[in-house]
Design a protein around this motif. Sequence first.
Motif, short mmCIF file in Angstrom:
data_model
loop_
_atom_site.label_atom_id
_atom_site.label_comp_id
_atom_site.label_asym_id
_atom_site.label_seq_id
_atom_site.Cartn_x
_atom_site.Cartn_y
_atom_site.Cartn_z
N GLU A 58 -2.49 3.08 0.50
CA GLU A 58 -3.04 3.32 -0.84
C GLU A 58 -2.82 2.18 -1.85
N PRO A 59 -3.22 0.95 -1.50
CA PRO A 59 -3.03 -0.14 -2.46
C PRO A 59 -3.83 0.06 -3.74
N ASP A 60 -5.00 0.74 -3.61
CA ASP A 60 -5.84 0.95 -4.80
C ASP A 60 -5.13 1.81 -5.83
N LYS A 61 -4.34 2.78 -5.35
CA LYS A 61 -3.62 3.63 -6.29
C LYS A 61 -2.49 2.85 -6.96
N ILE A 62 -1.88 1.94 -6.21
CA ILE A 62 -0.84 1.09 -6.81
C ILE A 62 -1.48 0.26 -7.93
N GLN A 68 5.80 4.83 -6.35
CA GLN A 68 5.87 5.78 -7.45
C GLN A 68 7.30 6.27 -7.64
N THR A 94 -1.94 2.28 -10.99
CA THR A 94 -0.67 2.48 -11.69
C THR A 94 -0.31 1.23 -12.49
N GLY A 126 0.78 -1.24 0.00
CA GLY A 126 0.00 0.00 0.00
C GLY A 126 0.81 1.29 0.00
N GLU A 127 2.13 1.19 -0.09
CA GLU A 127 2.96 2.41 -0.03
C GLU A 127 3.10 3.00 -1.44
N TYR A 128 2.04 3.63 -1.85
CA TYR A 128 1.97 4.14 -3.22
C TYR A 128 3.05 5.19 -3.53
N GLN A 129 3.24 6.12 -2.61
CA GLN A 129 4.20 7.21 -2.88
C GLN A 129 5.61 6.68 -3.07
#
Length: 643
Positions: free
Chosen positions: A205-209, A51, A212, A45-48
């Motif tokens: 933020e796993p959903d943002k991963i 990225q 991506t 979940g560590e999207y930042q």
Amino acid sequence: MNTKYLDLLAQKYDSEEKVVTEIINLKAILNLPKGTEHFVSDLHGEYQAFQHVLRNGSGRVKEKIRDLFEEEMSGKELDEFATLVFYPEEKIKLIKNGFDNNEELEMWYTCTIDRMIKLISYASSKYTRSKLRKALPTQFVYIIEELLYKTDDITNKESYYKKIVQQIISLGQADKLISGLAYATQKLVVDHLHVVGDIYDRGPEPDKIMETLIHYPSVDIQWGNHDVLWIGAFAGSKVCLANILRICARYNNLEIIEDAYGINLRPLLNLAEKYYGDHAAFRPKIHTDDKPSDHEQLQITKMHQAIAMIQFKLESSIIKRRPYFNMSERLLLEKVDYDREEITLHGNTYPLVNPCFSTIDPEDPNRLLEEEEQVIEKLLFSIQHSEKLARHMKFLMKKGSLYLKYNGNLLIHGCIPVDEEGNMEKMTIEDKSYAGRELLDIFEHYLRHSFANPKETDDLATDMVWYLWTGQYSSLFGKREMTTFERYFISDKATHKERKNPYYYLREDEEVCRKILAEFDLNPDQGHIINGHTPVKEIEGENPIKAGGKMVVIDGGFSKAYQSTTGIAGYTLLYNSFGMQLVAHKRFNSKEEVLRDGTDVLSVKRLVDKELERKKVLETNVGEELLQEIYILNSLMEYKYMK
Ligand SMILES: O=P(O)(O)OC[C@H]1O[C@](O)(COP(=O)(O)O)[C@@H](O)[C@@H]1O
Ligand SMILES: [Mn+2]
């Protein structure tokens, strides 16, 4: 070859020239250096942070910048330029703020566009022009190609190029062009991404991963234990569902459930308010700056208890209906003495700290209250009807597998269950026994079956997904037991220990690794096992490269919750035509910090393996596919055009 098929193909290749051109093109690609593979794992979940690793290509971008400009730029300038490539829009804004007049800005634009063009030309040198074209921002393809194929010695063309750049600036397009070039460079430094499991849980933020990854040009995923938990929940497993909710509550991430995936937690909250109060062991772990209010924390604490108790009850029914899961030791609710508030495990009796068993009937401790049943039914309905989650889970299924053989290597999140001698452990499922690769194949078969039948909630396939999360012979878990209950209710830390499968120490042994590679029909002389799942404790001197380089463990802990144990913020692996490199990442705090300080958070690289000769596409998985295509095109040539 089937002539119908060839006739169909001839519609696409409707002239001899087209076939010839494609054959020549594919043969040329076979001789190019192999593309760079990028391996990451345990993103949690560590999207930042993820990225950042994608944007800097685990250091590949900086390396290329250094190769090109080390002579002409200072260390600080190199950093600044790298930051511009990582976060172009934000960095351009910052840089523009620093200029006093237009002249300075124009000079900066001219110089930066020139450097960006050089960088992209260098980054794409091992690819075909067509691949480069696909990476470029569409609106600027023509212009960039004009700028790219200029060679400095054709001086009379100089003024033509200057004109183009000036035009771009005066038409106000420079920012967009620079950003487009930066993103194209990011795309070109890495050819293919492998995610070796655990996208979900613990981080925010796993959903943002997932978004991506869905938009990433070339990616595969090896499921982690946390990923299959989410797949299981979506596929109809109530116990997997209870687990993901419990973990989200524990790590203060219920927003993922409510806001990102639109699931209504009201039914759970109502139940929780009725039966539970404050409880130290169930308070959420707070890692972020935006601390929830006391009232919110109390609500989470209550929901955490409510869902944990539902989980424990549901587990018991599976353990009972699947004796070959061999988990009867985990029928914990039956081992509790509810009057004395004690539990007896392996002959020892322990007091229970703050039990919260008000929904438990001591005569029938595994039975869900009707209210609990309704809550979990409702939650399952919402989860299975979340459109966004459906999209994410389908993508996980499409791009994912339990293990992957890729370019001679074996990629797997957890382990291959073995005994103390390093022999593959057998598991008997419905009277048939499986081990090694066959065991993993049957696990995957069940998981896919469960996913295809989401209405089935208690069948073997669905229960098996939960087994993958927590079973002794699960290749994703690989421990004797998961001591969640003990961690909540027993203070004696000895009971919290989870005994690991011998794999986790035998993987230091080269012979064992060779045997595993052979089990998967891979060449033990050339292949490696790439593992995630267990944080490498760099702090204690643990080496991620094991068994004489046959084994590489790349979980260094993107997960903030684990960084104090590992001492770093994750490993990633790069495998290009020259060999493999392991990259250790320092803690990533924020994009803002990178933009402000211009520093990158990367550190040492260790060479895992060096190819004696530069590896070509021909020797890769992609090469195999291209050879097949060439074979088919040759057949077409003979059938249609050479008669
Ligand atoms: O993060 P928590 O809640 O302490 O959970 C610990 C649990 O996670 C596990 O470590 C599994 O998760 P990982 O795959 O991230 O290691 C279990 O072995 C353990 O019981
Ligand atoms: Mn894991």
